[in-house]
Design an enzyme around this catalytic site. Structure first.
Site, mmCIF file in Angstrom:
data_model
loop_
_atom_site.group_PDB
_atom_site.id
_atom_site.type_symbol
_atom_site.label_atom_id
_atom_site.label_comp_id
_atom_site.label_asym_id
_atom_site.label_seq_id
_atom_site.Cartn_x
_atom_site.Cartn_y
_atom_site.Cartn_z
ATOM 1 N N MET A 28 0.824 -0.985 0.049
ATOM 2 C CA MET A 28 -0.150 0.013 -0.070
ATOM 3 C C MET A 28 1.035 1.297 0.121
ATOM 4 S SD MET A 28 -3.474 -0.948 2.059
ATOM 5 C CE MET A 28 -2.818 -0.779 3.555
ATOM 6 N N HIS A 35 8.912 -3.517 3.664
ATOM 7 C CA HIS A 35 8.527 -3.735 2.308
ATOM 8 C C HIS A 35 9.884 -4.350 1.573
ATOM 9 C CE1 HIS A 35 5.438 -0.683 3.760
ATOM 10 N NE2 HIS A 35 4.766 -1.496 3.294
ATOM 11 N N GLN A 59 -10.350 -2.251 2.416
ATOM 12 C CA GLN A 59 -9.732 -3.168 3.842
ATOM 13 C C GLN A 59 -9.689 -2.212 5.023
ATOM 14 O OE1 GLN A 59 -5.767 -3.861 1.741
ATOM 15 N NE2 GLN A 59 -5.014 -3.768 3.845
ATOM 16 N N GLY A 145 4.722 -10.441 4.424
ATOM 17 C CA GLY A 145 5.335 -10.358 5.532
ATOM 18 C C GLY A 145 4.812 -11.058 6.604
ATOM 19 N N GLU A 146 5.455 -11.589 7.483
ATOM 20 C CA GLU A 146 5.000 -12.424 8.876
ATOM 21 C C GLU A 146 4.395 -11.320 9.841
ATOM 22 O OE1 GLU A 146 8.216 -14.646 10.262
ATOM 23 O OE2 GLU A 146 7.620 -16.621 9.068
ATOM 24 N N LYS A 147 4.760 -10.070 9.562
ATOM 25 C CA LYS A 147 4.384 -9.063 10.580
ATOM 26 C C LYS A 147 2.716 -9.082 10.459
ATOM 27 C CE LYS A 147 3.531 -4.647 11.073
ATOM 28 N NZ LYS A 147 2.487 -3.978 10.345
ATOM 29 N N SER A 183 6.421 -0.340 10.207
ATOM 30 C CA SER A 183 5.002 -0.113 9.709
ATOM 31 C C SER A 183 4.800 1.365 9.129
ATOM 32 C CB SER A 183 4.076 -0.455 10.831
ATOM 33 O OG SER A 183 2.627 -0.039 10.435
ATOM 34 N N ARG A 185 2.165 2.839 9.618
ATOM 35 C CA ARG A 185 1.352 3.695 10.423
ATOM 36 C C ARG A 185 2.458 4.196 11.644
ATOM 37 N NH1 ARG A 185 -2.156 -0.450 8.999
ATOM 38 N NH2 ARG A 185 -4.219 0.465 8.414
#
Ligand code: AMP
Length: 251
Positions: A28, A35, A59, A145-147, A183, A185
């Site tokens: 995104m 990323h 989403q 990602g596993e995140k 992240s 965010r």
């Protein structure tokens, strides 16, 4: 690096491609090292790497979160070019949702738990956009990602359920030096919140039980959506002010 804002032009280019394998990294945007680690894995493992930058409105369960989502196409494109990406898909909403989201993918079990229990419609939005992007790009390998642990598993299960000919590659969570999972965010955190945020990872790792991890986080002033364990993994979502943070660790 080729940049496609038009799906029709992308499809013509995709049909002309001979190279294989093809790697794909959906994002995104507001790209960070997390990323880029997926992009690097794809560039290493594939003859050609395609990245999408698309903020998927379907989403977001809160419009304020969608409106505040960081956008920096210029910086993103520069980072992708430097990383050696071959093509970027940068479509707008009308290009992806020609049907006005009449058709969607719904999962009725795992997607209702954890993040799904707190974000109605979120995983329908995620699965639907990933299905559309995978159908457009037709990659051999797609990187996640596993995140976003629950998301990764739902996507893997979806591609198996629909017999989609793609290999889903899981990539480890990339963290800041204090342990905070990177992240987009995180940019919304103020200085105090940012200092506190690292305790999420520490509490998940160190709390001997879920209850103790929960208590530590609540004591530090995190508002807790959930802290739970499943299949050798401890997952959490918490809020600091308006910012929602998720993380997970192996136990
Ligand atoms: P997003 O732009 O948030 O939708 O993320 C795009 C992809 O990058 C998803 O597969 C995420 O799981 C992955 N990702 C985001 N942050 C990280 C991170 N800190 N480490 C590894 N992968 C990440």
């Amino acid at each position: 690096m080729k940049i496609f804002t038009s799906i029709t032009q992308w499809q013509a280019y995709r049909s002309s491609l001979q190279e294989s394998p093809l790697g794909f990294v959906p994002t995104m945007g507001a790209l960070h090292q997390g990323h880029l680690s997926l992009v690097e894995a794809s560039c290493r493992q594939n003859a050609l790497t395609v990245v999408s930058v698309f903020i998927n409105p379907e989403q977001f369960d809160e419009s304020a979160d969608f409106e505040a989502y960081p956008v920096d196409h210029e910086k993103d494109l520069k980072q992708l070019e430097d990383a050696g990406v071959d093509a970027v898909l940068l479509p707008d909403v009308t290009q992806i949702y020609t049907d006005d989201y009449r058709f969607k993918v719904t999962e009725n079990d795992f997607s209702r738990r954890f993040c799904g229990a707190h974000r109605p419609g979120h995983f329908d939005g995620v699965l639907t956009v990933v299905m559309r992007l995978l159908n457009l790009v037709r990659p051999d390998n797609a990187y996640f990602g596993e995140k976003d642990y629950q998301q990764l598993h739902l996507i893997r299960d979806m591609t198996a359920a629909f017999f989609m000919p793609v290999n889903i590659v899981a990539c480890a969570t990339i963290r800041e030096t204090d342990g905070l999972a990177m992240s987009s965010r995180n940019q919304h955190l103020d200085e105090q919140q940012r200092a506190k945020a690292a305790a999420l990872y520490a509490s998940l790792k160190q709390g001997p039980t879920v209850d103790q991890a929960r208590q530590t986080l609540a004591g530090l002033g995190f508002e807790i959506d959930y802290v739970e364990e499943i299949a050798g993994r401890r997952l959490a979502a918490v809020r600091l002010g308006n910012t929602r943070l998720i993380d997970n660790v192996e136990i």
